[in-house]
Design an enzyme around this catalytic site. Structure first.
Site, PDB file in Angstrom:
ATOM      1  N   LYS A  11       0.867  -1.190   0.000  1.00 18.80           N
ATOM      2  CA  LYS A  11       0.000   0.000   0.000  1.00 18.80           C
ATOM      3  C   LYS A  11       0.900   1.235   0.000  1.00 18.80           C
ATOM      4  O   LYS A  11       1.885   1.275   0.732  1.00 18.80           O
ATOM      5  CB  LYS A  11      -0.855  -0.032   1.267  1.00 18.80           C
ATOM      6  CG  LYS A  11      -1.639   1.231   1.546  1.00 18.80           C
ATOM      7  CD  LYS A  11      -1.693   1.548   3.044  1.00 18.80           C
ATOM      8  CE  LYS A  11      -0.355   2.053   3.555  1.00 18.80           C
ATOM      9  NZ  LYS A  11      -0.365   2.620   4.908  1.00 18.80           N
ATOM     10  N   ASP A  15      -5.895   0.495   8.905  1.00 17.23           N
ATOM     11  CA  ASP A  15      -5.466   0.408   7.508  1.00 17.23           C
ATOM     12  C   ASP A  15      -6.033  -0.810   6.789  1.00 17.23           C
ATOM     13  O   ASP A  15      -5.818  -0.966   5.584  1.00 17.23           O
ATOM     14  CB  ASP A  15      -3.930   0.300   7.454  1.00 17.23           C
ATOM     15  CG  ASP A  15      -3.281   1.631   7.137  1.00 17.23           C
ATOM     16  OD1 ASP A  15      -4.005   2.611   6.900  1.00 17.23           O
ATOM     17  OD2 ASP A  15      -2.034   1.671   7.130  1.00 17.23           O
TER      18      ASP A  15
HETATM   19  O1  C5P Z   1      -5.380   0.628  13.910  1.00 14.77           O
HETATM   20  P1  C5P Z   1      -3.927   0.279  14.031  1.00 14.77           P
HETATM   21  O2  C5P Z   1      -3.678  -0.704  15.151  1.00 14.77           O
HETATM   22  O3  C5P Z   1      -3.303  -0.160  12.762  1.00 14.77           O
HETATM   23  O4  C5P Z   1      -3.187   1.631  14.429  1.00 14.77           O
HETATM   24  C1  C5P Z   1      -1.914   1.622  15.049  1.00 14.77           C
HETATM   25  C2  C5P Z   1      -1.755   2.891  15.823  1.00 14.77           C
HETATM   26  O5  C5P Z   1      -1.635   4.004  14.941  1.00 14.77           O
HETATM   27  C3  C5P Z   1      -2.900   3.241  16.740  1.00 14.77           C
HETATM   28  O6  C5P Z   1      -2.760   2.632  17.986  1.00 14.77           O
HETATM   29  C4  C5P Z   1      -2.782   4.746  16.835  1.00 14.77           C
HETATM   30  O7  C5P Z   1      -1.779   5.091  17.760  1.00 14.77           O
HETATM   31  C5  C5P Z   1      -2.277   5.136  15.459  1.00 14.77           C
HETATM   32  N1  C5P Z   1      -3.337   5.556  14.544  1.00 14.77           N
HETATM   33  C6  C5P Z   1      -3.999   6.775  14.752  1.00 14.77           C
HETATM   34  N2  C5P Z   1      -4.966   7.163  13.876  1.00 14.77           N
HETATM   35  C7  C5P Z   1      -5.281   6.421  12.810  1.00 14.77           C
HETATM   36  C8  C5P Z   1      -4.613   5.198  12.569  1.00 14.77           C
HETATM   37  C9  C5P Z   1      -3.647   4.787  13.456  1.00 14.77           C
HETATM   38  O8  C5P Z   1      -3.721   7.479  15.723  1.00 14.77           O
HETATM   39  N3  C5P Z   1      -6.234   6.840  11.968  1.00 14.77           N
END
Ligand code: C5P
Length: 292
Positions: free
Chosen positions: A26, A137
């Site tokens: 990606k 993501d």
């Molecule tokens: O959702 P995911 O576990 O992939 O996201 C990892 C980290 O990235 C989250 O814990 C957060 O700290 C940050 N994040 C965020 N805002 C988003 C995506 C991710 O703050 N839209």
């Protein structure tokens, strides 16, 4: 030895005949951070495309769920319920053996585990409603078409006018933890993306792209100074930017030959880096289901 060519785990003798999946890299062509929710997640406005290189998966149905991780980036990847692929299979209520070939660096801003999880969820017939819980993501990775991603990652619109792009991806090594990069972002509210052009000639698209941003680039550079060198190495590209929360950077080139030459040159100057020429998957008509 380059960090990406450590000895891969040997392949097992499993009869990998049933089904095969592909989890493309990606690339965030843009990544604007437009706000922050009360729960800490950030609001994004991002144009996301996918490359013609990525991780591969094979699925062999059986009575129990098991996971085998192979490939140049298998080291350190858990082969149990900590792996998003495992959790995607559970969400699909599927059992059997999954072999995951990790060709992409992880913790690298190019999808990695999210694209793997989305591929498994899609290939095993899991509910798309399970995607967001696997990671912000993951919903965008359910389709390989160019998409505009807003919300925290769950609001998706296809953008069929994005042309296929010739790119070089450069990862200078060192996993960059996404939470640390978001935490280092001082200002949480930046302007959204400009309207995406309806006509997508290469030059016009690059002009538009060069006026957009990745708001995570500055905080990622403060966390991972090697990103500076990766961006500099791509200085012959028409456009240079970091993807996601880094450290992978991309350069866009006018044609595949120039991209391949640049990849060879950068790779020979920096033999320990992961450097790949690729082409992105162009936009096409269609619809993405709601993933939120
Ligand atoms: O959702 P995911 O576990 O992939 O996201 C990892 C980290 O990235 C989250 O814990 C957060 O700290 C940050 N994040 C965020 N805002 C988003 C995506 C991710 O703050 N839209």
């Amino acid at each position: 030895m380059p960090f990406w060519s450590r000895k891969a785990r040997p392949l097992s003798k499993l009869p990998m005949t049933t089904a095969e999946g592909f989890a493309p890299a990606k690339v965030n062509l843009t990544l604007h951070v437009t706000g922050q929710r009360a729960d800490g997640y950030h609001l994004l406005d991002s144009l996301v495309v996918f490359a013609d290189l990525g991780d591969r998966l094979w699925y062999e149905p059986g009575p129990r769920l098991s996971l085998e991780v192979t490939g140049p980036f298998s080291q350190g990847v858990p082969a149990d319920a900590r792996n998003l692929v495992w959790r995607a299979a559970e969400a699909a209520r599927w059992t059997g053996c999954i072999r995951l070939e990790k060709n992409l660096p992880h913790g690298a801003g190019i999808g990695g585990g999210s694209s793997d999880a989305a591929a498994a969820l899609r290939d095993l017939g899991g509910p798309t409603s399970a995607a967001l819980a696997l990671g912000a993501d993951v919903p965008v990775c359910l389709s390989s078409a160019p998409q505009r991603m807003t919300g925290i990652g769950e609001v998706l619109t296809l953008v069929p006018t994005v042309p296929a792009l010739n790119m070089v991806l450069v990862n200078p090594g060192g996993a960059v933890p996404t939470p640390a990069v978001f935490a280092a972002l001082a200002e949480k509210s930046h302007p959204a993306m400009d309207e995406i052009p309806a006509v997508a000639e290469h030059a016009e698209f690059i002009d538009w792209l060069s006026c957009q941003r990745n708001d995570l680039e500055a905080p990622a550079r403060s966390c991972a100074p090697q990103i500076d060198a990766a961006l500099t190495s791509l200085n012959q590209a028409d456009l240079v930017r970091m993807s996601g929360s880094g450290a992978t950077c991309f350069g866009v080139f006018a044609d595949p030959g120039t991209a391949r030459e640049a990849a060879l040159r950068i790779g020979s100057l920096h033999p320990t880096w992961w450097v790949r020429a690729c082409r992105t998957i162009a936009g096409s008509a269609g619809q993405v289901p709601p993933y939120g």
